[in-house]
Design a protein around this motif. Structure first.
Motif, PDB file in Angstrom:
ATOM      1  N   LEU A   8       0.218 -10.000  -8.413  1.00  0.00           N
ATOM      2  CA  LEU A   8       1.661  -9.865  -8.229  1.00  0.00           C
ATOM      3  C   LEU A   8       2.253  -9.317  -9.515  1.00  0.00           C
ATOM      4  O   LEU A   8       1.902  -9.790 -10.607  1.00  0.00           O
ATOM      5  N   PHE A   9       3.157  -8.347  -9.399  1.00  0.00           N
ATOM      6  CA  PHE A   9       3.737  -7.789 -10.619  1.00  0.00           C
ATOM      7  C   PHE A   9       4.986  -6.975 -10.338  1.00  0.00           C
ATOM      8  O   PHE A   9       5.260  -6.578  -9.216  1.00  0.00           O
ATOM      9  N   ASN A  10       5.728  -6.764 -11.401  1.00  0.00           N
ATOM     10  CA  ASN A  10       6.865  -5.849 -11.426  1.00  0.00           C
ATOM     11  C   ASN A  10       6.503  -4.714 -12.373  1.00  0.00           C
ATOM     12  O   ASN A  10       5.546  -4.808 -13.146  1.00  0.00           O
ATOM     13  N   LEU A  11       7.284  -3.662 -12.316  1.00  0.00           N
ATOM     14  CA  LEU A  11       7.105  -2.552 -13.251  1.00  0.00           C
ATOM     15  C   LEU A  11       8.031  -2.736 -14.440  1.00  0.00           C
ATOM     16  O   LEU A  11       9.130  -3.285 -14.302  1.00  0.00           O
ATOM     17  N   LYS A  12       7.582  -2.270 -15.588  1.00  0.00           N
ATOM     18  CA  LYS A  12       8.463  -2.271 -16.755  1.00  0.00           C
ATOM     19  C   LYS A  12       9.621  -1.313 -16.486  1.00  0.00           C
ATOM     20  O   LYS A  12       9.476  -0.337 -15.739  1.00  0.00           O
ATOM     21  N   PRO A  13      10.783  -1.580 -17.068  1.00  0.00           N
ATOM     22  CA  PRO A  13      11.954  -0.717 -16.816  1.00  0.00           C
ATOM     23  C   PRO A  13      11.701   0.761 -17.128  1.00  0.00           C
ATOM     24  O   PRO A  13      12.299   1.634 -16.497  1.00  0.00           O
ATOM     25  N   SER A  14      10.803   1.042 -18.042  1.00  0.00           N
ATOM     26  CA  SER A  14      10.528   2.430 -18.430  1.00  0.00           C
ATOM     27  C   SER A  14       9.605   3.160 -17.448  1.00  0.00           C
ATOM     28  O   SER A  14       9.381   4.365 -17.579  1.00  0.00           O
ATOM     29  N   VAL A  15       9.079   2.450 -16.446  1.00  0.00           N
ATOM     30  CA  VAL A  15       8.133   3.040 -15.493  1.00  0.00           C
ATOM     31  C   VAL A  15       8.821   3.214 -14.144  1.00  0.00           C
ATOM     32  O   VAL A  15       9.329   2.257 -13.573  1.00  0.00           O
ATOM     33  N   SER A  16       8.813   4.435 -13.633  1.00  0.00           N
ATOM     34  CA  SER A  16       9.429   4.678 -12.327  1.00  0.00           C
ATOM     35  C   SER A  16       8.457   4.294 -11.213  1.00  0.00           C
ATOM     36  O   SER A  16       7.228   4.372 -11.378  1.00  0.00           O
ATOM     37  N   ALA A  17       9.026   3.885 -10.091  1.00  0.00           N
ATOM     38  CA  ALA A  17       8.205   3.539  -8.928  1.00  0.00           C
ATOM     39  C   ALA A  17       7.368   4.737  -8.495  1.00  0.00           C
ATOM     40  O   ALA A  17       6.190   4.585  -8.159  1.00  0.00           O
ATOM     41  N   SER A  18       7.944   5.926  -8.504  1.00  0.00           N
ATOM     42  CA  SER A  18       7.183   7.102  -8.063  1.00  0.00           C
ATOM     43  C   SER A  18       6.014   7.400  -9.000  1.00  0.00           C
ATOM     44  O   SER A  18       4.930   7.766  -8.535  1.00  0.00           O
ATOM     45  N   ASP A  19       6.208   7.234 -10.307  1.00  0.00           N
ATOM     46  CA  ASP A  19       5.098   7.452 -11.244  1.00  0.00           C
ATOM     47  C   ASP A  19       3.983   6.433 -11.016  1.00  0.00           C
ATOM     48  O   ASP A  19       2.805   6.781 -10.952  1.00  0.00           O
ATOM     49  N   TYR A  20       4.360   5.152 -10.877  1.00  0.00           N
ATOM     50  CA  TYR A  20       3.348   4.116 -10.648  1.00  0.00           C
ATOM     51  C   TYR A  20       2.625   4.366  -9.324  1.00  0.00           C
ATOM     52  O   TYR A  20       1.392   4.315  -9.254  1.00  0.00           O
ATOM     53  N   GLU A  21       3.373   4.622  -8.257  1.00  0.00           N
ATOM     54  CA  GLU A  21       2.765   4.783  -6.943  1.00  0.00           C
ATOM     55  C   GLU A  21       1.856   6.001  -6.884  1.00  0.00           C
ATOM     56  O   GLU A  21       0.800   5.970  -6.241  1.00  0.00           O
ATOM     57  N   ASN A  22       2.222   7.069  -7.559  1.00  0.00           N
ATOM     58  CA  ASN A  22       1.348   8.240  -7.633  1.00  0.00           C
ATOM     59  C   ASN A  22       0.056   7.881  -8.366  1.00  0.00           C
ATOM     60  O   ASN A  22      -1.038   8.240  -7.919  1.00  0.00           O
ATOM     61  N   TRP A  23       0.176   7.176  -9.480  1.00  0.00           N
ATOM     62  CA  TRP A  23      -1.009   6.747 -10.235  1.00  0.00           C
ATOM     63  C   TRP A  23      -1.885   5.838  -9.361  1.00  0.00           C
ATOM     64  O   TRP A  23      -3.106   6.001  -9.322  1.00  0.00           O
ATOM     65  N   ALA A  24      -1.261   4.891  -8.668  1.00  0.00           N
ATOM     66  CA  ALA A  24      -2.020   3.968  -7.820  1.00  0.00           C
ATOM     67  C   ALA A  24      -2.795   4.731  -6.742  1.00  0.00           C
ATOM     68  O   ALA A  24      -3.980   4.463  -6.507  1.00  0.00           O
ATOM     69  N   LYS A  25      -2.135   5.691  -6.087  1.00  0.00           N
ATOM     70  CA  LYS A  25      -2.764   6.433  -4.999  1.00  0.00           C
ATOM     71  C   LYS A  25      -3.875   7.356  -5.483  1.00  0.00           C
ATOM     72  O   LYS A  25      -4.879   7.535  -4.780  1.00  0.00           O
ATOM     73  N   THR A  26      -3.688   7.967  -6.646  1.00  0.00           N
ATOM     74  CA  THR A  26      -4.645   8.976  -7.105  1.00  0.00           C
ATOM     75  C   THR A  26      -5.743   8.425  -8.014  1.00  0.00           C
ATOM     76  O   THR A  26      -6.824   9.014  -8.090  1.00  0.00           O
ATOM     77  N   LYS A  27      -5.482   7.312  -8.692  1.00  0.00           N
ATOM     78  CA  LYS A  27      -6.480   6.792  -9.638  1.00  0.00           C
ATOM     79  C   LYS A  27      -6.935   5.374  -9.307  1.00  0.00           C
ATOM     80  O   LYS A  27      -8.127   5.115  -9.155  1.00  0.00           O
ATOM     81  N   ASP A  28      -5.994   4.440  -9.251  1.00  0.00           N
ATOM     82  CA  ASP A  28      -6.336   3.027  -9.123  1.00  0.00           C
ATOM     83  C   ASP A  28      -7.041   2.713  -7.805  1.00  0.00           C
ATOM     84  O   ASP A  28      -8.140   2.145  -7.792  1.00  0.00           O
ATOM     85  N   ILE A  29      -6.425   3.053  -6.697  1.00  0.00           N
ATOM     86  CA  ILE A  29      -6.978   2.701  -5.390  1.00  0.00           C
ATOM     87  C   ILE A  29      -8.357   3.336  -5.164  1.00  0.00           C
ATOM     88  O   ILE A  29      -9.308   2.626  -4.795  1.00  0.00           O
ATOM     89  N   PRO A  30      -8.534   4.638  -5.413  1.00  0.00           N
ATOM     90  CA  PRO A  30      -9.874   5.211  -5.192  1.00  0.00           C
ATOM     91  C   PRO A  30     -10.933   4.619  -6.132  1.00  0.00           C
ATOM     92  O   PRO A  30     -12.072   4.401  -5.713  1.00  0.00           O
ATOM     93  N   THR A  31     -10.559   4.347  -7.372  1.00  0.00           N
ATOM     94  CA  THR A  31     -11.529   3.814  -8.330  1.00  0.00           C
ATOM     95  C   THR A  31     -11.970   2.409  -7.942  1.00  0.00           C
ATOM     96  O   THR A  31     -13.171   2.111  -7.888  1.00  0.00           O
ATOM     97  N   ILE A  84      -8.881   2.407 -16.366  1.00  0.00           N
ATOM     98  CA  ILE A  84      -7.879   2.074 -15.349  1.00  0.00           C
ATOM     99  C   ILE A  84      -7.023   0.908 -15.828  1.00  0.00           C
ATOM    100  O   ILE A  84      -5.788   0.935 -15.738  1.00  0.00           O
ATOM    101  N   ALA A  85      -7.655  -0.135 -16.353  1.00  0.00           N
ATOM    102  CA  ALA A  85      -6.921  -1.311 -16.846  1.00  0.00           C
ATOM    103  C   ALA A  85      -5.989  -0.931 -17.990  1.00  0.00           C
ATOM    104  O   ALA A  85      -4.853  -1.413 -18.061  1.00  0.00           O
ATOM    105  N   ALA A  86      -6.453  -0.054 -18.873  1.00  0.00           N
ATOM    106  CA  ALA A  86      -5.633   0.374 -20.014  1.00  0.00           C
ATOM    107  C   ALA A  86      -4.422   1.182 -19.559  1.00  0.00           C
ATOM    108  O   ALA A  86      -3.380   1.165 -20.219  1.00  0.00           O
ATOM    109  N   GLU A  87      -4.528   1.877 -18.455  1.00  0.00           N
ATOM    110  CA  GLU A  87      -3.393   2.619 -17.903  1.00  0.00           C
ATOM    111  C   GLU A  87      -2.456   1.690 -17.131  1.00  0.00           C
ATOM    112  O   GLU A  87      -1.239   1.866 -17.151  1.00  0.00           O
ATOM    113  N   PHE A  88      -3.017   0.690 -16.449  1.00  0.00           N
ATOM    114  CA  PHE A  88      -2.257  -0.222 -15.588  1.00  0.00           C
ATOM    115  C   PHE A  88      -1.418  -1.219 -16.394  1.00  0.00           C
ATOM    116  O   PHE A  88      -0.218  -1.382 -16.139  1.00  0.00           O
ATOM    117  N   GLN A  89      -2.026  -1.885 -17.334  1.00  0.00           N
ATOM    118  CA  GLN A  89      -1.367  -2.972 -18.074  1.00  0.00           C
ATOM    119  C   GLN A  89      -0.024  -2.567 -18.690  1.00  0.00           C
ATOM    120  O   GLN A  89       0.947  -3.311 -18.553  1.00  0.00           O
TER     121      GLN A  89
END
Length: 104
Positions: A8-31, A84-89
């Motif tokens: 469970l988590f929130n995004l930091k104010p400096s991170v947009s939902a679209s940037d996170y979701e794009n990263w999740a779809k292209t890197k995190d989920i497939p990996t 991946i963890a270093a990009e996510f955290q």
């Protein structure tokens, strides 16, 4: 016995939902779905609280179904998963990982 990890988590104010979701779809989920110790990995965006107009306490939920926790520990130590963890955290606030066992 398999283990389900719920993150469970929130995004930091400096991170947009679209940037996170794009990263999740292209890197995190497939990996993560490519790990042998993982049966399934899904990411969800919170949309509301049932029966309320309140804002959900967490913006995102990850569900990781792990078939081998020892193997998972080894796989998350690999260079690819450490990247991946270093990009996510740095994107997350209030991050909590909950380990679960199915009871029924």
């Amino acid at each position: 016995m398999s283990t389900r990890i719920v993150a469970l988590f929130n995004l930091k104010p400096s991170v947009s939902a679209s940037d996170y979701e794009n990263w999740a779809k292209t890197k995190d989920i497939p990996t993560v779905n490519g790990l042998k110790s993982v049966d399934a990995f899904e990411v969800f965006r919170s949309t509301g609280v049932l029966g309320s107009d309140a804002k959900p306490p967490f913006a995102y939920i990850e569900i990781i179904d792990v078939n081998d926790m020892e193997g998972f520990g080894a796989e998350v130590s690999t260079e690819a998963m450490q990247k991946i963890a270093a990009e996510f955290q740095p994107m997350t606030d209030d991050l909590v990982f909950i380990l679960t066992d199915k009871i029924g």
